[in-house]
Design a protein around this motif. Structure first.
Motif, PDB file in Angstrom:
ATOM      1  N   UNK A  26     -32.832  16.030  -2.958  1.00  4.67           N
ATOM      2  CA  UNK A  26     -32.483  17.399  -3.294  1.00  4.67           C
ATOM      3  C   UNK A  26     -33.293  18.338  -2.401  1.00  4.67           C
ATOM      4  N   UNK A  27     -32.667  19.436  -2.018  1.00  7.09           N
ATOM      5  CA  UNK A  27     -33.345  20.487  -1.287  1.00  7.09           C
ATOM      6  C   UNK A  27     -33.098  21.785  -2.042  1.00  7.09           C
ATOM      7  N   UNK A  35     -27.842  19.240  -3.418  1.00  6.49           N
ATOM      8  CA  UNK A  35     -27.898  17.808  -3.168  1.00  6.49           C
ATOM      9  C   UNK A  35     -27.971  17.570  -1.661  1.00  6.49           C
ATOM     10  N   UNK A  36     -28.786  16.600  -1.270  1.00  3.06           N
ATOM     11  CA  UNK A  36     -28.934  16.246   0.140  1.00  3.06           C
ATOM     12  C   UNK A  36     -28.662  14.757   0.307  1.00  3.06           C
ATOM     13  N   UNK A  37     -28.250  14.363   1.497  1.00  3.64           N
ATOM     14  CA  UNK A  37     -27.989  12.963   1.801  1.00  3.64           C
ATOM     15  C   UNK A  37     -28.682  12.595   3.113  1.00  3.64           C
ATOM     16  N   UNK A  38     -29.162  11.358   3.212  1.00  2.00           N
ATOM     17  CA  UNK A  38     -29.810  10.924   4.450  1.00  2.00           C
ATOM     18  C   UNK A  38     -28.851  11.022   5.632  1.00  2.00           C
ATOM     19  N   UNK A  39     -29.386  11.307   6.804  1.00  2.00           N
ATOM     20  CA  UNK A  39     -28.601  11.381   8.028  1.00  2.00           C
ATOM     21  C   UNK A  39     -29.491  10.943   9.185  1.00  2.00           C
ATOM     22  N   UNK A  40     -28.871  10.467  10.251  1.00  2.00           N
ATOM     23  CA  UNK A  40     -29.638  10.031  11.408  1.00  2.00           C
ATOM     24  C   UNK A  40     -30.493  11.173  11.955  1.00  2.00           C
ATOM     25  N   UNK A  41     -29.916  12.358  11.993  1.00  4.01           N
ATOM     26  CA  UNK A  41     -30.633  13.556  12.415  1.00  4.01           C
ATOM     27  C   UNK A  41     -30.328  14.659  11.406  1.00  4.01           C
ATOM     28  N   UNK A  42     -31.288  15.537  11.209  1.00  3.38           N
ATOM     29  CA  UNK A  42     -31.041  16.661  10.300  1.00  3.38           C
ATOM     30  C   UNK A  42     -29.973  17.573  10.892  1.00  3.38           C
ATOM     31  N   UNK A  43     -29.181  18.170  10.018  1.00  2.93           N
ATOM     32  CA  UNK A  43     -28.106  19.052  10.461  1.00  2.93           C
ATOM     33  C   UNK A  43     -28.674  20.365  10.997  1.00  2.93           C
ATOM     34  N   UNK A  48     -31.982  25.475  10.768  1.00  6.02           N
ATOM     35  CA  UNK A  48     -31.932  26.943  10.769  1.00  6.02           C
ATOM     36  C   UNK A  48     -32.605  27.538   9.531  1.00  6.02           C
ATOM     37  N   UNK A  49     -32.387  26.908   8.382  1.00  3.69           N
ATOM     38  CA  UNK A  49     -32.947  27.427   7.137  1.00  3.69           C
ATOM     39  C   UNK A  49     -34.329  26.857   6.815  1.00  3.69           C
ATOM     40  N   UNK A  50     -34.778  25.876   7.613  1.00  3.36           N
ATOM     41  CA  UNK A  50     -36.078  25.261   7.362  1.00  3.36           C
ATOM     42  C   UNK A  50     -36.129  24.506   6.043  1.00  3.36           C
ATOM     43  N   UNK A  51     -35.021  23.853   5.687  1.00  2.00           N
ATOM     44  CA  UNK A  51     -34.943  23.140   4.411  1.00  2.00           C
ATOM     45  C   UNK A  51     -35.795  21.873   4.434  1.00  2.00           C
ATOM     46  N   UNK A  52     -36.299  21.507   3.276  1.00  2.00           N
ATOM     47  CA  UNK A  52     -37.099  20.296   3.088  1.00  2.00           C
ATOM     48  C   UNK A  52     -36.485  19.537   1.918  1.00  2.00           C
ATOM     49  N   UNK A  66     -31.827  14.564   7.273  1.00  2.00           N
ATOM     50  CA  UNK A  66     -30.908  14.690   6.138  1.00  2.00           C
ATOM     51  C   UNK A  66     -29.976  15.870   6.395  1.00  2.00           C
ATOM     52  N   UNK A  67     -28.924  15.916   5.579  1.00  2.00           N
ATOM     53  CA  UNK A  67     -27.996  17.046   5.618  1.00  2.00           C
ATOM     54  C   UNK A  67     -27.660  17.387   4.181  1.00  2.00           C
ATOM     55  N   UNK A  68     -27.123  18.570   3.984  1.00  2.00           N
ATOM     56  CA  UNK A  68     -26.721  18.940   2.634  1.00  2.00           C
ATOM     57  C   UNK A  68     -25.410  18.226   2.317  1.00  2.00           C
ATOM     58  N   UNK A  69     -25.243  17.863   1.050  1.00  2.24           N
ATOM     59  CA  UNK A  69     -24.029  17.165   0.619  1.00  2.24           C
ATOM     60  C   UNK A  69     -22.888  18.192   0.535  1.00  2.24           C
ATOM     61  N   UNK A  70     -21.693  17.705   0.741  1.00  5.65           N
ATOM     62  CA  UNK A  70     -20.516  18.574   0.647  1.00  5.65           C
ATOM     63  C   UNK A  70     -20.338  19.040  -0.788  1.00  5.65           C
ATOM     64  N   UNK A  71     -19.987  20.285  -0.932  1.00  7.39           N
ATOM     65  CA  UNK A  71     -19.704  20.825  -2.264  1.00  7.39           C
ATOM     66  C   UNK A  71     -18.180  20.954  -2.411  1.00  7.39           C
ATOM     67  N   UNK A  72     -17.665  20.504  -3.541  1.00  5.38           N
ATOM     68  CA  UNK A  72     -16.241  20.528  -3.703  1.00  5.38           C
ATOM     69  C   UNK A  72     -15.834  21.363  -4.795  1.00  5.38           C
TER      70      UNK A  72
END
Length: 72
Positions: A26-27, A35-43, A48-52, A66-72
């Motif tokens: 989570x970020x 919600x966040x998900x692991x990723x090879x490189x951060x998005x 840009x937002x300096x998320x952790x 990591x990247x933020x999870x898609x919101x539906x």
């Protein structure tokens, strides 16, 4: 039991103590959990937002991309 990694001088725990490790991520942006998900490189958005990202269980800081999870 598990090794502790610390980042710089802020002594923030960076190794997950959960079993299994990293059960969820989570970020937070503008006071709202995302919600966040692991990723090879951060998005780009993460950079840009300096998320952790943190573990949803033990709150350890996620030290990988990591990247933020898609919101539906």
């Amino acid at each position: 039991m598990f090794s502790r990694w610390f980042r710089g001088g802020d002594a923030e725990l960076m190794t997950c103590a959960c079993d299994p490790e990293w059960p969820g991520l989570v970020t937070e942006a503008y006071g709202e959990p995302i919600e966040a998900v692991p990723a090879e490189q951060s998005s780009v958005l993460v950079g840009m937002l300096g998320l952790v990202a943190h573990c949803t269980g033990c709150r350890a800081r996620y030290p990988y991309g990591f990247r933020t999870a898609a919101r539906g």
